[in-house]
Design a protein around this motif. Structure first.
Motif, PDB file in Angstrom:
ATOM      1  N   ARG A   1       9.037   9.215  -7.940  1.00  0.00           N
ATOM      2  CA  ARG A   1       8.330   8.100  -8.569  1.00  0.00           C
ATOM      3  C   ARG A   1       9.169   6.831  -8.401  1.00  0.00           C
ATOM      4  N   ASP A   2       8.578   5.826  -7.746  1.00  0.00           N
ATOM      5  CA  ASP A   2       9.255   4.548  -7.512  1.00  0.00           C
ATOM      6  C   ASP A   2      10.629   4.721  -6.877  1.00  0.00           C
ATOM      7  N   GLY A   3      10.700   5.607  -5.886  1.00  0.00           N
ATOM      8  CA  GLY A   3      11.922   5.762  -5.108  1.00  0.00           C
ATOM      9  C   GLY A   3      12.967   6.661  -5.728  1.00  0.00           C
ATOM     10  N   LEU A   4      12.692   7.201  -6.921  1.00  0.00           N
ATOM     11  CA  LEU A   4      13.649   8.069  -7.606  1.00  0.00           C
ATOM     12  C   LEU A   4      13.064   9.466  -7.775  1.00  0.00           C
ATOM     13  N   ILE A   5      13.938  10.443  -7.941  1.00  0.00           N
ATOM     14  CA  ILE A   5      13.495  11.782  -8.303  1.00  0.00           C
ATOM     15  C   ILE A   5      13.098  11.740  -9.780  1.00  0.00           C
ATOM     16  N   ALA A   6      11.841  11.994 -10.058  1.00  0.00           N
ATOM     17  CA  ALA A   6      11.344  11.911 -11.429  1.00  0.00           C
ATOM     18  C   ALA A   6      11.347  13.267 -12.118  1.00  0.00           C
ATOM     19  N   GLU A   7      10.953  14.307 -11.381  1.00  0.00           N
ATOM     20  CA  GLU A   7      10.856  15.642 -11.978  1.00  0.00           C
ATOM     21  C   GLU A   7      11.187  16.692 -10.925  1.00  0.00           C
ATOM     22  N   ILE A   8      11.729  17.814 -11.392  1.00  0.00           N
ATOM     23  CA  ILE A   8      11.937  18.997 -10.561  1.00  0.00           C
ATOM     24  C   ILE A   8      11.445  20.189 -11.362  1.00  0.00           C
ATOM     25  N   GLY A   9      10.620  21.041 -10.745  1.00  0.00           N
ATOM     26  CA  GLY A   9      10.093  22.181 -11.473  1.00  0.00           C
ATOM     27  C   GLY A   9       9.974  23.409 -10.607  1.00  0.00           C
ATOM     28  N   THR A  10       9.965  24.563 -11.239  1.00  0.00           N
ATOM     29  CA  THR A  10       9.761  25.810 -10.511  1.00  0.00           C
ATOM     30  C   THR A  10       8.274  26.014 -10.261  1.00  0.00           C
ATOM     31  N   GLY A  11       7.990  26.789  -9.235  1.00  0.00           N
ATOM     32  CA  GLY A  11       6.599  27.066  -8.903  1.00  0.00           C
ATOM     33  C   GLY A  11       5.952  25.904  -8.180  1.00  0.00           C
ATOM     34  N   GLY A  12       4.749  26.124  -7.718  1.00  0.00           N
ATOM     35  CA  GLY A  12       4.045  25.104  -6.965  1.00  0.00           C
ATOM     36  C   GLY A  12       3.326  24.111  -7.853  1.00  0.00           C
ATOM     37  N   SER A  13       2.860  23.045  -7.214  1.00  0.00           N
ATOM     38  CA  SER A  13       2.058  22.034  -7.901  1.00  0.00           C
ATOM     39  C   SER A  13       0.697  21.983  -7.226  1.00  0.00           C
ATOM     40  N   ASP A  14      -0.349  21.952  -8.056  1.00  0.00           N
ATOM     41  CA  ASP A  14      -1.703  21.850  -7.508  1.00  0.00           C
ATOM     42  C   ASP A  14      -2.267  20.447  -7.684  1.00  0.00           C
ATOM     43  N   ALA A  15      -1.382  19.464  -7.901  1.00  0.00           N
ATOM     44  CA  ALA A  15      -1.828  18.087  -8.071  1.00  0.00           C
ATOM     45  C   ALA A  15      -2.476  17.588  -6.777  1.00  0.00           C
ATOM     46  N   PRO A  16      -3.538  16.807  -6.888  1.00  0.00           N
ATOM     47  CA  PRO A  16      -4.181  16.262  -5.680  1.00  0.00           C
ATOM     48  C   PRO A  16      -3.179  15.457  -4.852  1.00  0.00           C
ATOM     49  N   GLY A  17      -3.167  15.686  -3.540  1.00  0.00           N
ATOM     50  CA  GLY A  17      -2.308  14.925  -2.646  1.00  0.00           C
ATOM     51  C   GLY A  17      -0.901  15.439  -2.516  1.00  0.00           C
ATOM     52  N   ALA A  18      -0.550  16.518  -3.226  1.00  0.00           N
ATOM     53  CA  ALA A  18       0.801  17.065  -3.109  1.00  0.00           C
ATOM     54  C   ALA A  18       1.031  17.539  -1.676  1.00  0.00           C
ATOM     55  N   LEU A  19       2.236  17.263  -1.162  1.00  0.00           N
ATOM     56  CA  LEU A  19       2.586  17.651   0.208  1.00  0.00           C
ATOM     57  C   LEU A  19       3.194  19.047   0.190  1.00  0.00           C
ATOM     58  N   ASP A  20       2.540  19.982   0.858  1.00  0.00           N
ATOM     59  CA  ASP A  20       2.998  21.365   0.931  1.00  0.00           C
ATOM     60  C   ASP A  20       4.095  21.463   1.988  1.00  0.00           C
ATOM     61  N   LEU A  21       5.311  21.821   1.574  1.00  0.00           N
ATOM     62  CA  LEU A  21       6.428  21.928   2.520  1.00  0.00           C
ATOM     63  C   LEU A  21       6.512  23.304   3.166  1.00  0.00           C
TER      64      LEU A  21
ATOM     65  N   MET B   1       0.847  -1.202   0.000  1.00  0.00           N
ATOM     66  CA  MET B   1       0.000   0.000   0.000  1.00  0.00           C
ATOM     67  C   MET B   1       0.882   1.252   0.000  1.00  0.00           C
ATOM     68  N   PRO B   2       0.501   2.307  -0.760  1.00  0.00           N
ATOM     69  CA  PRO B   2       1.236   3.560  -0.674  1.00  0.00           C
ATOM     70  C   PRO B   2       1.160   4.120   0.734  1.00  0.00           C
ATOM     71  N   ARG B   3       2.217   4.848   1.130  1.00  0.00           N
ATOM     72  CA  ARG B   3       2.216   5.433   2.457  1.00  0.00           C
ATOM     73  C   ARG B   3       2.283   6.956   2.355  1.00  0.00           C
ATOM     74  N   ASP B   4       1.874   7.652   3.449  1.00  0.00           N
ATOM     75  CA  ASP B   4       1.848   9.104   3.505  1.00  0.00           C
ATOM     76  C   ASP B   4       1.090   9.648   2.294  1.00  0.00           C
ATOM     77  N   ASN B   5       1.756  10.541   1.525  1.00  0.00           N
ATOM     78  CA  ASN B   5       1.070  11.159   0.396  1.00  0.00           C
ATOM     79  C   ASN B   5       1.370  10.458  -0.918  1.00  0.00           C
ATOM     80  N   GLN B   6       1.840   9.215  -0.877  1.00  0.00           N
ATOM     81  CA  GLN B   6       2.088   8.480  -2.104  1.00  0.00           C
ATOM     82  C   GLN B   6       0.759   8.121  -2.767  1.00  0.00           C
ATOM     83  N   ARG B   7       0.797   8.098  -4.088  1.00  0.00           N
ATOM     84  CA  ARG B   7      -0.418   7.701  -4.810  1.00  0.00           C
ATOM     85  C   ARG B   7      -0.001   6.909  -6.044  1.00  0.00           C
ATOM     86  N   PRO B   8      -0.760   5.881  -6.424  1.00  0.00           N
ATOM     87  CA  PRO B   8      -0.446   5.173  -7.663  1.00  0.00           C
ATOM     88  C   PRO B   8      -0.899   6.001  -8.856  1.00  0.00           C
ATOM     89  N   ASP B   9      -0.051   6.087  -9.892  1.00  0.00           N
ATOM     90  CA  ASP B   9      -0.488   6.764 -11.105  1.00  0.00           C
ATOM     91  C   ASP B   9      -1.171   5.761 -12.032  1.00  0.00           C
TER      92      ASP B   9
END
Length: 392
Positions: A37-57, A1-9
């Motif tokens: 994604r799957d334990g690796l850094i998949a993407e890095i971007g400027t600005g915020g993300s409004d994707a559902p479940g994103a963890l606001d730091l 099962m995904p943990r914390d804010n993990q979600r299956p795509d």
């Protein structure tokens, strides 16, 4: 099962998004988001993300997970007081949890190899092979939070170094072998009064016991020190480990290190030695507590002095795990360069130890991450991720 804010795509892989963070990249700091994604850094971007479940730091700093090359912290947990020996599995677990809580994602656990078994010493009992087996067992059972490798501290001034080294092999995941020489009158203890204070404070030696022990160690090194040094160099090659020196003081000692193929110098004690290291392409490791305290507890060269002279490459927490992140942020103030300072506890130790899969915030690398918030000049730890899983 995904943990914390993990979600299956849609492909079934596990994804996390960390947003509204100040990301410390290799050459700059940006406000943005990071996708795991799957334990690796998949993407890095400027600005915020409004994707559902994103963890606001919440604007916190996000840096690579810290990498510790030399720590005596495990020994402190195994022997919390002189003569008190704690159960090893409990000590390893407590050590592991403490490091995770300090933002350390990868550790090279320093274990001493080479003991005094003839009764001449109060503190040099054999333990390395037993503890290594227990670390391996806990790791195999999935009971450790962070990534553990071994750093074998080869005590050349000992009675049993070669016999103990023979008990280890390539399967033990030994990443570093350091050549340690604690013979009184040279290197870290060239001022013998510092060695005397250390032994009397830690093990309660009387003046006469210290004099007898000091004389014994000097004679022991004269008899077998060179043989032990050569044996440790050969063992490192057998393990496939990187070689490090320890407490180089003179140019001549550094030249000897270079001849052995040493690529890291732990805690050189003088500016002369640090300059010689750089002249020989040897990375200089200094203690984070030296930065925090403003000087060496042994009276050796100040780490800040080496930093100001561009002679400091890597920090090690040595005996205070929480000092690693704190010292890096203090270096950032000294240099006026946060990415450069963070590299001393992430990218630089990764490079020196041969870990090419971590140490920088870049797509494709392991999602080993540390979150912190500066508060009154102190970096307050707020989270640690190891291969995408939050562990603290």
């Amino acid at each position: 099962m995904p943990r914390d804010n993990q979600r299956p795509d849609q492909t079934g892989t596990t994804e996390q998004i960390l947003t509204n963070a100040r990301l410390v990249l290799p050459d700059e700091v940006i406000v943005g988001h990071l996708v795991i994604r799957d334990g690796l850094i998949a993407e890095i971007g400027t600005g915020g993300s409004d994707a559902p479940g994103a963890l606001d730091l919440d604007g916190d700093m996000l840096i690579p997970g810290l990498i510790e090359l030399h720590t005596d912290n495990l020994e402190r947990h195994m022997t919390p007081r002189p003569g008190v020996h704690w159960p090893h599995a409990a000590a390893i677990a407590a050590h592991d949890a403490e490091l995770a809580g300090c933002g350390i994602a990868t550790v090279f656990d320093a274990v001493r190899v080479g003991s005094i078994v003839s009764g001449q010493s109060k503190g040099y009992r054999k333990y390395a092979r037993e503890v290594t087996d227990e670390i391996i067992a806990l790791r195999a059972a999935g009971l450790l939070k962070i990534s553990h490798r071994l750093h074998v501290r080869a005590e050349t001034c000992s009675e049993t170094l070669l016999e103990e080294l023979a008990e280890f092999g390539p399967d033990d995941r030994i990443g570093i072998v350091s050549l340690m020489d604690h013979t009184p009158g040279q290197r870290q203890f060239r001022d013998e009064s510092k060695f005397k204070a250390y032994l009397q404070g830690k093990h309660g030696y009387t003046d006469q016991e210290f004099a007898d022990y000091s004389a014994y160690l000097k004679g022991l090194y004269d008899r077998i020190g060179a043989q032990h040094e050569a044996g440790a160099v050969a063992a490192a090659a057998r393990f496939g480990a990187r070689l490090a020196s320890h407490d180089d003081t003179t140019t001549a000692q550094v030249e000897t290190s270079a001849g052995h193929g040493i690529t890291m110098a732990e805690f050189p004690t003088t500016v002369e030695a640090a300059r010689a290291c750089h002249a020989n392409n040897i990375a200089v490791i200094m203690g984070a507590p030296n930065i925090v305290r403003g000087g060496s507890h042994s009276g050796n060269v100040s780490a800040a002095e080496l930093a100001q002279a561009d002679l400091l490459d890597i920090l090690s927490s040595d005996y205070v795990p929480a000092s690693l992140l704190l010292a890096a942020t203090q270096l950032a103030d000294l240099w006026g360069d946060l990415p450069r300072a963070i590299a001393t506890v992430t990218a630089n130790p990764a490079r020196a130890s041969g870990l090419t899969d971590r140490g920088r915030l870049l797509p494709g690398l392991r999602a080993d991450l540390t979150r912190y918030r500066p508060l009154q000049g102190v970096p307050t730890h707020r989270g640690t991720w190891v291969a995408g899983t939050r562990v603290a």
